[in-house]
Design a protein around this motif. Structure first.
Motif, PDB file in Angstrom:
ATOM      1  N   GLU A  10       0.841  -1.196   0.000  1.00 25.88           N
ATOM      2  CA  GLU A  10       0.000   0.000   0.000  1.00 25.88           C
ATOM      3  C   GLU A  10       0.880   1.252   0.000  1.00 25.88           C
ATOM      4  O   GLU A  10       2.104   1.164   0.118  1.00 25.88           O
ATOM      5  N   ASP A  11       0.241   2.416  -0.114  1.00 22.41           N
ATOM      6  CA  ASP A  11       0.955   3.688  -0.038  1.00 22.41           C
ATOM      7  C   ASP A  11       1.834   3.693   1.209  1.00 22.41           C
ATOM      8  O   ASP A  11       1.346   3.572   2.330  1.00 22.41           O
ATOM      9  N   ARG A  12       3.141   3.835   1.001  1.00 19.45           N
ATOM     10  CA  ARG A  12       4.080   3.572   2.094  1.00 19.45           C
ATOM     11  C   ARG A  12       4.081   4.624   3.195  1.00 19.45           C
ATOM     12  O   ARG A  12       4.382   4.334   4.349  1.00 19.45           O
ATOM     13  N   LYS A  20       0.845   9.068  -4.096  1.00 22.99           N
ATOM     14  CA  LYS A  20       0.838   7.732  -3.487  1.00 22.99           C
ATOM     15  C   LYS A  20       2.021   6.936  -4.032  1.00 22.99           C
ATOM     16  O   LYS A  20       2.174   6.779  -5.243  1.00 22.99           O
ATOM     17  N   GLN A  21       2.865   6.439  -3.123  1.00 29.10           N
ATOM     18  CA  GLN A  21       4.031   5.645  -3.511  1.00 29.10           C
ATOM     19  C   GLN A  21       3.803   4.185  -3.097  1.00 29.10           C
ATOM     20  O   GLN A  21       3.652   3.880  -1.912  1.00 29.10           O
ATOM     21  N   LEU A  22       3.776   3.303  -4.077  1.00 29.86           N
ATOM     22  CA  LEU A  22       3.530   1.888  -3.819  1.00 29.86           C
ATOM     23  C   LEU A  22       4.734   1.080  -4.302  1.00 29.86           C
ATOM     24  O   LEU A  22       5.035   1.058  -5.497  1.00 29.86           O
ATOM     25  N   ASP A  23       5.423   0.435  -3.373  1.00 29.10           N
ATOM     26  CA  ASP A  23       6.652  -0.279  -3.691  1.00 29.10           C
ATOM     27  C   ASP A  23       6.366  -1.696  -4.198  1.00 29.10           C
ATOM     28  O   ASP A  23       5.514  -2.408  -3.655  1.00 29.10           O
ATOM     29  N   THR A  52      -8.197   8.190  -4.981  1.00 32.09           N
ATOM     30  CA  THR A  52      -8.882   7.844  -3.735  1.00 32.09           C
ATOM     31  C   THR A  52      -8.575   6.419  -3.304  1.00 32.09           C
ATOM     32  O   THR A  52      -8.279   6.152  -2.143  1.00 32.09           O
ATOM     33  N   THR A  53      -8.656   5.493  -4.223  1.00 31.68           N
ATOM     34  CA  THR A  53      -8.290   4.109  -3.911  1.00 31.68           C
ATOM     35  C   THR A  53      -7.060   3.745  -4.736  1.00 31.68           C
ATOM     36  O   THR A  53      -7.160   3.266  -5.855  1.00 31.68           O
ATOM     37  N   ALA A  54      -5.901   3.984  -4.145  1.00 32.14           N
ATOM     38  CA  ALA A  54      -4.639   3.766  -4.851  1.00 32.14           C
ATOM     39  C   ALA A  54      -4.130   2.341  -4.706  1.00 32.14           C
ATOM     40  O   ALA A  54      -3.162   1.970  -5.357  1.00 32.14           O
ATOM     41  N   ASP A  55      -4.765   1.548  -3.849  1.00 29.92           N
ATOM     42  CA  ASP A  55      -4.266   0.196  -3.599  1.00 29.92           C
ATOM     43  C   ASP A  55      -4.312  -0.653  -4.862  1.00 29.92           C
ATOM     44  O   ASP A  55      -5.386  -0.937  -5.396  1.00 29.92           O
ATOM     45  N   LEU A  56      -3.140  -1.080  -5.326  1.00 26.73           N
ATOM     46  CA  LEU A  56      -3.047  -1.928  -6.516  1.00 26.73           C
ATOM     47  C   LEU A  56      -3.124  -3.389  -6.067  1.00 26.73           C
ATOM     48  O   LEU A  56      -2.123  -4.086  -5.977  1.00 26.73           O
ATOM     49  N   GLU A  57      -4.341  -3.835  -5.788  1.00 25.67           N
ATOM     50  CA  GLU A  57      -4.547  -5.143  -5.166  1.00 25.67           C
ATOM     51  C   GLU A  57      -4.521  -6.298  -6.154  1.00 25.67           C
ATOM     52  O   GLU A  57      -4.406  -7.452  -5.751  1.00 25.67           O
TER      53      GLU A  57
END
Length: 329
Positions: A10-12, A20-23, A52-57
């Protein structure tokens, strides 16, 4: 060549003002049960602060190109709005990292994805004569406090930006509530991981995973009909000792799709499972389950813990790692 798993956190930092930074992390898939697994950071996906929903699930590997794409969840967990924000698809998040973001257009324009969790994978589109590769998306809600429990299947074409559409051609006609994201097309059947068999393709050669118990049932798999969007009866997951697997975590699922095929499960804390016995169920015709004389009997599969990936802040739950896919590199 070696099998590598990929996942995205998730956004770190949780600081909306700087985007939003997602590693993205990469790790070797174990050949058998072991201990801890050390990952390597591949790169960072940067999404705008307005996401709003940045989670790359959802993570899936394109069988044609070998590259990995990610898709964001439909709605922020706990949200009561049926209107989801922009759909983000991020391509090339594997090594060599070269992420590019696009926003597929909804068809029809009022289409909204169902649920708060999702999984994705690439597979053939059986509604088209040439059966082109598309990116399938299973979206679900496990928590009755957030609305009806269930799942719906979607697909995104591989063009840029591509189109997002609902796969629902079974049972009664699609309702406005299902199209607009307030009702599932598979009520009562929650899943948030998706794996498609591209070694032995077929419209029901796909599995979805549920490692949640707060949806009112146990940990299980479902066969998926990629043409109609329907899920089968549940395939219960058991431990090697025969007890019910009893996790309550978001999941990922992926076939190795190379060599001696394996089915690997994933949970958001970094635990990796190998699933066996699913072969009987997957080989059964249509959405039927395997015979009682199969490896595990009709409706059962076994999940064996292979190890835990040491991802930053994963065990504590500060950062969840929900997307999962495998690449043969």
């Amino acid at each position: 060549m070696a099998l590598y798993g990929y996942t995205i956190g998730e956004d770190r930092d949780g600081n909306a003002s700087n985007g939003k930074q997602l590693d993205v992390y990469r790790f070797l898939i174990p050949s058998g049960p072991g201990g801890s697994i050390t990952p390597t950071k591949v790169g960072t996906v940067n999404l705008p602060a307005t996401a709003t929903t940045a989670d790359l699930e959802g993570l899936g590997t394109n069988p044609t190109t070998g590259r990995v794409s990610a898709v964001n969840e439909a709605r922020a967990t706990g949200s009561t709005t049926p209107i989801d924000p922009t759909v983000f698809r991020v391509n090339n998040v594997d090594q060599p990292f070269a992420s590019t973001t696009t926003s597929p257009s909804r068809t029809p324009s009022d289409l909204r994805r169902f649920g708060f969790e999702l999984g994705v994978d690439f597979g053939r589109d059986y509604s088209v004569g040439g059966q082109p590769i598309v990116l399938y998306n299973i979206s679900g809600n496990p928590n009755p406090a957030n609305g009806p429990v269930g799942s719906s299947l979607y697909k995104i074409t591989t063009a840029t930006p591509g189109t997002l559409s609902l796969v629902d051609s079974f049972g009664p006609a699609t309702t406005a509530a299902q199209r607009q994201g307030t009702q599932p097309t598979n009520p009562g059947k929650f899943a948030d991981g998706l794996a498609i068999d591209n070694l032995n393709p077929g419209r029901t050669r796909a599995l979805a995973s549920d490692f949640r118990t707060n949806d009112g049932d146990g940990n299980q798999l479902y066969k998926v009909d990629l043409l109609t969007g329907e899920l089968s009866a549940p395939i219960a997951l058991r431990t090697p000792s025969g007890q019910a697997l009893n996790l309550n975590l978001d999941s990922g699922l992926s076939f190795t799709n190379s060599g001696s095929q394996r089915l690997i499960g994933w949970v958001e804390t970094g635990a990796v499972y190998e699933i066996t016995g699913y072969q009987d169920e997957l080989a059964a015709s249509g959405l039927g389950l395997g015979s009682a004389t199969g490896t595990n009997g009709a409706g059962f599969a076994t999940a064996t813990l292979l190890g835990n990936v040491n991802l930053p802040n994963a065990v504590s739950g500060v950062v969840d790692y929900e997307g999962f896919t495998i690449v043969n590199e």
